[in-house]
Write a protein that holds these residues in place. Structure first.
Motif, PDB file in Angstrom:
ATOM      1  N   HIS A  72      27.224  21.163 -44.576  1.00 38.67           N
ATOM      2  CA  HIS A  72      26.102  20.894 -45.479  1.00 38.67           C
ATOM      3  C   HIS A  72      26.577  20.602 -46.903  1.00 38.67           C
ATOM      4  O   HIS A  72      26.040  21.128 -47.884  1.00 38.67           O
ATOM      5  N   LEU A  73      27.581  19.745 -46.997  1.00 41.04           N
ATOM      6  CA  LEU A  73      28.132  19.355 -48.292  1.00 41.04           C
ATOM      7  C   LEU A  73      27.844  17.880 -48.550  1.00 41.04           C
ATOM      8  O   LEU A  73      27.616  17.106 -47.622  1.00 41.04           O
ATOM      9  N   LEU A 267      35.521  20.147 -48.595  1.00 43.86           N
ATOM     10  CA  LEU A 267      35.411  20.345 -47.143  1.00 43.86           C
ATOM     11  C   LEU A 267      34.683  21.639 -46.775  1.00 43.86           C
ATOM     12  O   LEU A 267      34.060  21.724 -45.715  1.00 43.86           O
ATOM     13  N   TYR A 268      34.806  22.649 -47.622  1.00 44.39           N
ATOM     14  CA  TYR A 268      34.236  23.961 -47.300  1.00 44.39           C
ATOM     15  C   TYR A 268      33.917  24.668 -48.607  1.00 44.39           C
ATOM     16  O   TYR A 268      34.656  24.546 -49.597  1.00 44.39           O
ATOM     17  N   ARG A 269      32.820  25.429 -48.605  1.00 44.40           N
ATOM     18  CA  ARG A 269      32.410  26.113 -49.832  1.00 44.40           C
ATOM     19  C   ARG A 269      31.847  27.487 -49.525  1.00 44.40           C
ATOM     20  O   ARG A 269      30.961  27.625 -48.682  1.00 44.40           O
ATOM     21  N   LEU A 270      32.381  28.509 -50.200  1.00 44.98           N
ATOM     22  CA  LEU A 270      31.867  29.870 -50.122  1.00 44.98           C
ATOM     23  C   LEU A 270      31.702  30.348 -51.559  1.00 44.98           C
ATOM     24  O   LEU A 270      32.673  30.696 -52.229  1.00 44.98           O
ATOM     25  N   VAL A 607      19.318  22.249 -47.863  1.00 47.16           N
ATOM     26  CA  VAL A 607      20.143  21.531 -46.894  1.00 47.16           C
ATOM     27  C   VAL A 607      20.695  22.502 -45.854  1.00 47.16           C
ATOM     28  O   VAL A 607      21.278  23.531 -46.189  1.00 47.16           O
ATOM     29  N   GLY A 608      20.487  22.182 -44.575  1.00 49.28           N
ATOM     30  CA  GLY A 608      20.991  23.026 -43.489  1.00 49.28           C
ATOM     31  C   GLY A 608      19.999  24.037 -42.967  1.00 49.28           C
ATOM     32  O   GLY A 608      20.238  24.671 -41.936  1.00 49.28           O
TER      33      GLY A 608
END
Length: 650
Positions: A72-73, A267-270, A607-608
């Motif tokens: 969801h990026l 690519l990835y987010r936290l 989003v998502g």
């Protein structure tokens, strides 16, 4: 004790986000020839082993966008391989190429180093990649990465069939390590500071007789390494640093940080909010150590001076509003301004007209018409600074003792970390206790005598000097000194504190209170730090996120098991500002560094998300449908066998 690790879904998702970039890649490796002039004048050919990328740009772009959709990026469009688009000034024996870059954003304390280490093993298993370089900005982070590789070696060995793997810190005195890096067919991980290779005069860029007249950099370039940048905002933040990364001839560049300045192909987010909501980090409790409502004497603190557009000074004073309430505010003043007027005509400030402003570096200050003066970061009319510092130390020890009473039976060692701005305030040049050490010992012994802490007094019977200690750098004469955290003098300091990481977690180690110079603001943390006390000036460059970052990780017990109880994982910050100031600053920093906006509806919030959608369709009843309907009504007593409605139907 040994720290234990377990597979966590959010970390697996981060690993897959990187590895899935290479979907479609066959497992292979590249070889290249290394020619060596032997002592017996014999020519010996030896094959070097490098990474080989067998998928095209179109495939990698398609893979990347699929990963971004999954997480969801925002999708990357346009020039996604923009990487390093400037000429290389260093001599290169191979053609310079643009390497694609990718970002992974993970909040401090959630296992960023673990994730990229696991990604290394996973990329080797899936695709055969063997050459990896981890580029770091400082000694502290370098030692932290090396220690992490040490303590996770057994864990990853069990998960990846003990595949041979060598990791080492680049040392210009051990150039043979680079040759082994190039020739080995196993996983090779080099940890290197950006400063070790970004200048032409660095040894790594100089021809070496031991390498048959080649540079160590040439050996690295031929391996086509996958480059991992730890904290890129501090690594490739200048054109020279970006050029140096490109000089490595990377297959690709993977950028890991909690606070990216440049988000390239995310690519990835936290985020910090994600980590908190998922229970992956400690909760934060702020204990304010500041004086409030002390408005009966003139208070003036000098926060900054400037002469960019005429001489100006920012002063913190007590201002009276039209309704008569008084609050502490920051005002901007120029020479000739009267604090009596700026304070809302408070008589306490009568005579405090600004006479002069000094912007000389190291001598910044202001002088008033009544001859009083204030230096930068200092105040008049306020409470003695040492009284506040003593209160911070006492409150830290008290919170520490309270947690020990609750956590000792759970097998959890409690640690407290003090940041100080001057080494001499803890330990003098001749090794004697400084003012902070004296305050600590006085408060410690005083609190330990309370009946409430009798159990702790019985348990901790070691000498006072074993309870607290400081980690500071020394010069060649053994004198303790202040450093920035990225100098050669810091090596021994960080080696010690990193080597002691598991020992500090054990009850066998008597040390429970750690003092460090403020240079230790990044690169080191310990999961059992429950109190962070900042004995630093208000003007310190420390950010709120740096203050809490050293203690965010979830704690562990004596068996090395991670404790996930939210009631246990609470980090106390002993701040030298009000709670409102600290909370406001922390929130603002998170917004600036991550893009998360508090109290604002953003697209990313929706989003998502999933929802149920009901679709109604009009349909004509045919003969078959009519037969089914009549049959149902007969079976349930609504219609007689001859078709007449029953009383139930009426």
């Amino acid at each position: 004790m040994k720290l234990k690790f377990k597979t966590q879904q959010f970390q697996t998702d981060a690993v897959n986000a990187v590895c899935d970039l290479f979907a479609g890649q066959e497992k292979s490796r590249a070889t290249f020839s290394i020619v060596e002039d032997a002592q017996l004048s014999m020519m010996q050919n030896e094959l070097g082993v490098g990474n080989a990328l067998l998928i095209g740009d179109d495939t990698m772009l398609k893979n990347m966008q699929a990963i971004q959709r999954r997480n969801h990026l925002q999708l990357t469009k346009g020039d996604w391989k923009g990487g390093f688009s400037f000429p290389i000034s260093f001599p290169m024996s191979i053609p310079a190429r643009q390497a694609p870059q990718f970002c992974v954003e993970m909040e401090t304390g959630t296992g960023k180093t673990y994730v990229y280490t696991k990604s290394i093993f996973e990329m080797n298993r899936r695709f055969g990649f063997t050459k990896f370089i981890i580029v770091v900005p400082s000694v502290a982070i370098r030692e932290g990465v090396y220690k992490s590789l040490q303590i996770t070696a057994e864990h990853f060995g069990a998960h990846y069939d003990n595949v041979p793997c060598r990791y080492f810190i680049y040392d210009s005195k051990k150039i043979s390590d680079v040759r082994q890096f190039a020739t080995s067919g196993n996983i090779e991980i080099m940890i290197i500071n950006i400063d070790a290779f970004k200048k032409a005069e660095n040894i790594i860029n100089q021809a070496q007789d031991k390498l048959n007249g080649e540079t160590a950099m040439r050996y690295i370039q031929d391996t086509n390494p996958i480059v991992i940048i730890d904290e890129p905002q501090s690594v490739d933040n200048t054109p020279k640093s970006k050029e140096a990364i490109s000089l490595l001839n990377p297959l690709c560049v993977l950028r890991y940080s909690a606070t990216h300045r440049e988000k390239i192909n995310l690519l990835y987010r936290l985020t910090p909010v994600d980590a908190y909501q998922m229970g992956l980090v400690k909760q934060i409790c702020v204990s304010s150590n500041s004086i409030t409502n002390d408005f009966n004497k003139p208070y003036i603190m000098l926060k900054s001076v400037s002469n960019e557009k005429g001489f100006r000074a920012k002063l913190e004073i007590d201002v009276q509003a039209k309704n008569g309430t008084v609050s502490r505010k920051t005002v901007t003043a120029k020479p000739g301004d009267d604090l009596f007027i700026l304070s809302g005509r408070r008589e306490l400030y009568d005579g405090y007209s600004l006479a002069g402003i000094d912007c000389t570096p190291g001598g910044e200050g202001v002088e008033f018409a009544n001859t009083e003066s204030v230096m930068l970061g200092k105040a008049i009319g306020g409470v003695d600074e040492n009284i506040l510092k003593r209160a911070q130390i006492r409150r830290t020890i008290e919170a520490h003792f309270d947690k020990e009473l609750r956590y000792l039976e759970k097998g959890i060692k409690v640690l407290s970390l003090f940041f100080i701005d001057e080494v001499a305030k803890y330990r003098t040049i001749d090794g004697a206790p400084g003012i902070y050490a004296e305050m600590f010992e006085e408060c410690y012994l005083e609190l330990l005598e309370k009946p409430k802490y009798a159990e702790l007094k019985r348990r901790f019977t070691v000498d006072m000097n074993s309870v607290h200690n400081g980690y500071f750098s020394q010069d060649k004469k053994g004198v303790y000194k202040n450093t920035r955290g990225d100098t050669q003098a810091d090596d021994d300091t960080y080696n010690t504190i990193m080597r002691d990481k598991e020992w500090l977690l054990s009850f066998e180690c008597p040390l429970r209170f750690i003092f460090s110079h403020s240079a230790l603001k990044e690169g080191w943390d310990n999961p059992n730090v429950f109190q962070v006390c900042t004995l630093i000036e208000q003007k310190s460059a420390f950010t709120c996120r740096q203050k809490i970052g050293r203690g965010l990780r979830l704690c562990v017990d004596q068996q090395g098991n991670r404790i996930e109880d939210r009631d246990v994982n609470i980090l106390h910050v002993m701040a030298n500002e009000s709670f409102a100031e600290f909370a406001d600053t922390l929130q603002r920093e998170i917004e600036q560094e991550t893009g998360v906006k508090f109290g604002v509806l953003q697209l990313s919030l929706f989003v998502g998300q999933t929802y149920t959608e009901e679709i109604v369709q009009q349909k004509s009843v045919d003969e078959s449908d009519a037969e089914m309907l009549i049959g149902f009504m007969k079976d349930h007593g609504y219609v007689e066998p001859d078709g007449r409605p029953t009383e139930l139907a009426r």
